[in-house]
Design an enzyme around this catalytic site. Structure first.
Site, PDB file in Angstrom:
ATOM      1  N   ASP A 103      83.947  53.229  39.383  1.00 47.99           N
ATOM      2  CA  ASP A 103      83.173  54.411  38.627  1.00 47.99           C
ATOM      3  C   ASP A 103      81.959  54.626  39.682  1.00 47.99           C
ATOM      4  O   ASP A 103      81.918  53.742  40.647  1.00 47.99           O
ATOM      5  CB  ASP A 103      82.330  53.901  37.299  1.00 47.99           C
ATOM      6  CG  ASP A 103      81.299  54.637  36.941  1.00 47.99           C
ATOM      7  OD1 ASP A 103      81.452  55.723  36.611  1.00 47.99           O
ATOM      8  OD2 ASP A 103      80.361  54.069  36.517  1.00 47.99           O
ATOM      9  N   ASP A 138      78.095  56.143  39.152  1.00 48.26           N
ATOM     10  CA  ASP A 138      76.756  55.744  38.572  1.00 48.26           C
ATOM     11  C   ASP A 138      76.791  54.470  38.176  1.00 48.26           C
ATOM     12  O   ASP A 138      77.237  53.973  37.151  1.00 48.26           O
ATOM     13  CB  ASP A 138      76.373  56.628  37.506  1.00 48.26           C
ATOM     14  CG  ASP A 138      75.978  58.202  37.896  1.00 48.26           C
ATOM     15  OD1 ASP A 138      74.975  58.392  38.838  1.00 48.26           O
ATOM     16  OD2 ASP A 138      76.649  59.215  37.717  1.00 48.26           O
TER      17      ASP A 138
END
Length: 224
Positions: free
Chosen positions: A12, A14
């Site tokens: 991922d 963020d």
């Protein structure tokens, strides 16, 4: 030891590659204040963290049309990019892990619910974009996280097998997406606490990439 066939790393962005959650919180509060919403860190983690923009707009702006919801969410993302342009940091130890992966030919892909403009800006701002074989943007797929499709697309890009991969996530939504795709996932405790991440499905949790248990787990999954 040798690299297993179909091994790979999936990240991922963020809160996993970059320390961006405080900037998202500020951007949400600026964009949503006219609609009567305010988020502290706890509420952000519980109600917004990791969700796709379409789902957030539908939940918190039910009185607006879908088109207006999307416009508001894109205004929020523009605010975020403005804040991020002032400087953002990678999660500690990230590049040491990526250097090790490169040294053994272990490919990586980034998988995000963020808009493409955000994802490209964040990866470029820390100089990490060339380190990834691909970038999966959930908004460009039929389903975003928590559906497994974004991570299944990441596996496809890598030509990888879920059993020989490790994913890294910081949100409940992301953990559900990755684990539903059959990928063992390490929770990055940049927002949620380690116990919350494990409860949400993480195999283990770490504060950053310098955690010795994290590297040992990765080696056990990708090396034969």
């Amino acid at each position: 030891m040798t690299l297993k066939p179909g091994a790979g790393l999936l990240f991922d962005i963020d809160g996993t590659l970059v320390e961006s959650d405080p900037l998202h919180l500020e951007a949400f509060n600026r964009a949503f204040a006219p609609y009567g919403h305010h988020f502290d860190r706890e509420r952000f983690g519980r109600e917004l963290h990791g969700l796709a923009n379409e789902a957030i707009g539908a939940r918190f702006l039910p009185g607006e049309t879908k088109e207006r919801q999307w416009d508001i969410m894109m205004s929020k993302e523009a605010l975020f990019r403005e804040l991020a342009s002032e400087g953002i940091e990678p999660v500690h130890g990230l590049f040491e892990l990526l250097d090790w992966a490169d040294s053994i030919g272990l490919p990586a892909v980034a998988v995000t619910n963020a808009p493409r403009d955000n994802a490209e800006q964040l990866l470029n701002s820390i100089g990490a974009r060339p380190r990834f074989k691909g970038l999966v943007i959930a908004d460009e797929l039929e389903h975003g996280k928590p559906h497994p499709l974004p991570y299944l697309e990441g596996l496809r890009i890598l030509g990888a097998e879920a059993a020989n991969c490790v994913a890294f996530e910081d949100s409940r939504t992301g953990l559900k997406s990755a684990t539903s795709a059959g990928i063992a996932t390490i929770g990055m405790a940049t927002g949620l606490e380690p116990a919350q991440l494990v409860e949400a499905g993480a195999t283990l949790a770490a504060r950053d990439y310098r955690d010795a248990a994290l590297l040992e787990f990765v080696k056990g999954r990708v090396l034969a």
